[in-house]
Design a protein around this motif. Sequence first.
Motif, PDB file in Angstrom:
ATOM      1  N   SER A   1       0.835  -1.202   0.000  1.00 47.02           N
ATOM      2  CA  SER A   1       0.000   0.000   0.000  1.00 47.02           C
ATOM      3  C   SER A   1       0.869   1.250   0.000  1.00 47.02           C
ATOM      4  O   SER A   1       0.549   2.236  -0.660  1.00 47.02           O
ATOM      5  CB  SER A   1      -0.900   0.023   1.236  1.00 47.02           C
ATOM      6  OG  SER A   1      -1.717  -1.109   1.261  1.00 47.02           O
TER       7      SER A   1
ATOM      8  N   ASP B   1      -6.201  -0.680  -4.315  1.00 47.95           N
ATOM      9  CA  ASP B   1      -5.617  -1.310  -3.132  1.00 47.95           C
ATOM     10  C   ASP B   1      -6.595  -2.337  -2.570  1.00 47.95           C
ATOM     11  O   ASP B   1      -7.549  -1.976  -1.890  1.00 47.95           O
ATOM     12  CB  ASP B   1      -5.281  -0.242  -2.085  1.00 47.95           C
ATOM     13  CG  ASP B   1      -4.357  -0.777  -1.012  1.00 47.95           C
ATOM     14  OD1 ASP B   1      -4.173  -2.010  -0.952  1.00 47.95           O
ATOM     15  OD2 ASP B   1      -3.813   0.040  -0.239  1.00 47.95           O
ATOM     16  N   GLU B   2      -6.347  -3.604  -2.857  1.00 43.62           N
ATOM     17  CA  GLU B   2      -7.234  -4.690  -2.414  1.00 43.62           C
ATOM     18  C   GLU B   2      -8.705  -4.340  -2.624  1.00 43.62           C
ATOM     19  O   GLU B   2      -9.496  -4.337  -1.684  1.00 43.62           O
ATOM     20  CB  GLU B   2      -6.991  -5.011  -0.933  1.00 43.62           C
ATOM     21  CG  GLU B   2      -5.560  -5.439  -0.639  1.00 43.62           C
ATOM     22  CD  GLU B   2      -5.382  -5.858   0.818  1.00 43.62           C
ATOM     23  OE1 GLU B   2      -6.230  -6.620   1.298  1.00 43.62           O
ATOM     24  OE2 GLU B   2      -4.414  -5.420   1.450  1.00 43.62           O
TER      25      GLU B   2
HETATM   26 MG   LIG Z   1      -2.179  -2.575   2.380  1.00 42.58          MG
END
Ligand SMILES: [Mg+2]
Lengths: 318, 293
Positions: free
Chosen positions: B76, B204-205
């Motif tokens: 991240s 991000d995910e």
């Molecule tokens: Mg992360």
Amino acid sequence: MSFSPSQEAIELLDNLLPSGAQQRRRIYERVVQTVLMCTSFITVIVLFAVAGSLVPPTIDFFQEVSFGEFFGRTEWYPLFEPPAYGIWALMSATFLVMTIAIIVAVPGGLAAAFFLNQYASDRVRRYLKPTLEILAGMPTVVFGFFAVNFVSPNIVQKLWPFGEVDFYNALSAGLVVGIMILPMMTTLAEDAMNSIPKALIEGAYALGPTKREVCTGVIFPSALSGIIASIVISLSRAIGETTIVLLAAGASAKFTLNPAESVQTLASFIGFAGIGDQETDSTGYRTIFAVGTFLFIITFILNIISIRVVRRFREVYE
Amino acid sequence: MNETTTPTAQSLIASSLSKGDGNIPGVNSGRAAQIVMEARDLSVYYGDFLAVRQATFSIARNEITAFIGPSGCGKSTILRSLNRMNDLIHSARVVGTVLYRGIDLYGPLADPGEVRRRIGMVFQKPNPFPKSIYDNVAFGPRVNEKFTKSELDGVVEDSLRKAALWDEVKDRLKASAFSLSGGQQQRLCIARALAVNPDVLLMDEPCSALDPIATGRIEDLMREIKSEYPIVIVTHNMQQAARVSDMTAFFSVESTGDTNRPTGMLVEYDRTVDMFSHPHDERTLSYVSGRMG
Ligand SMILES: [Mg+2]
Ligand SMILES: Nc1ncnc2c1ncn2[C@@H]1O[C@H](COP(=O)(O)OP(=O)(O)OP(=O)(O)O)[C@@H](O)[C@H]1O
């Protein structure tokens, strides 16, 4: 087939029953709970006591003075002969001072809250927040003297463009009441902004806006209910403010919306008449309670509105 | 401590895209011409803590790049330094170079707002604004450009269509975004990101809070839009990385002697097929095979 508990189960049961020490802890817990409950009840009882003590003199007052006179006239001389009880003189002044205060406190408080929330560095924030809290805790009499000795002669009387200004005037009182509620307005509005989930603010910045656009486009609408609540709370603080108005706006009750004149608000009348030498069994004395009841009802309604608004605000993110 | 020298505007533009490491062994040589973003020796600190050290990779047109690796290895962190979202964290500091079409994103020519508009981001948890569906999508276009009402309507519809949400919400555009399901909210956030017409999309995910059906829809969506927007996706799901991505970057952590907090690093970066079938690095092999089951 009969069921008999195993040895294991009996031992387990023994362990589950409270030991002496545990029982003592439980009793202690009860005591604490009761004490805490009582203290919270005291607040409620005090509230009812205050409200209750206002009611009988107010009822007596309205037996002597008609509703028509009270709500229908604009002259207010309750302590003179012949008396006049037109509440609109005090209402107009209350409205005037409150409006001036809000004009100072709402834009100022919002700007300061946006600054603290989005623009200030951690360092600045660390110094500014406690400063605001100190300011919020300052005795109002200090603000009152500031209004009389500085704001009125040096600012209002020098800069007022429309003719004569009374030395005691609504404008100085309103400006300083606005300054007085500014820290509270700022803190409450900033708390509302701070309670917006961080992920939401990040999502906004990820779209490329400036800080100003995030403030007006996302933070303001997302914190709107909290901001409205902070305005309403500041409003009721401004309406109830006595000392500053008494010191800075004087004591001439008149029906006017001219900020350059000396005026008397609901609260400053109570402060003024309350320290006077009214006989306890006179209509003049009971007037104080009638006005008090009126003020109580207004602030009560405002607080209910703010509670409603805050409750709606909570629903948004849960 | 400033390891980057401030380059002149000229040298910024001049830094050629082909100079980078576009020529990864086994990757077709035409890729260099397609490169949109490049990170060179990118390190990120939080205060004194070195969170990720010296990552070098590139992002090309028509590709989905997956970031994989154990929790805390800095996926991240690196992703957020690609569009200057790290600026919002006061303690974060970026060292090294991120080039976007030859321009240093941390140089004097780059405005953080403009960087974020061009390099969009979708977050792990759906984070719609407490506004209507329409206003969520319209927020970005409104602040970035002057649109007439009908142009704005067009942009909103277009973005919602691209995010495969239009048919589900076209009759209730004025309804609150919070009235949507989690999967719909995430697609709304994708539509919101697409509405400002970005050049690159960072995710991000994006599927970690979604069920397999919603995940499938978002993966389809990614494949559909990757020709327009190169995508970088962080994922803990190896199957997902294998399914959607063209390139994979594997990050891991290494303990440095002096601190007990491990620093993240980019272990290996290659075509996804190679990363999953015969990676060069032992650590990649064990992570990928362990996680694939
Ligand atoms: Mg992360
Ligand atoms: N705001 C922050 N301040 C300080 N340290 C941070 C911050 N954000 C992340 N870190 C640290 O940086 C390191 C990398 O974090 P990062 O969130 O990038 O990991 P990640 O690979 O995305 O992990 P995950 O897979 O769990 O999301 C971690 O050690 C983390 O504790």
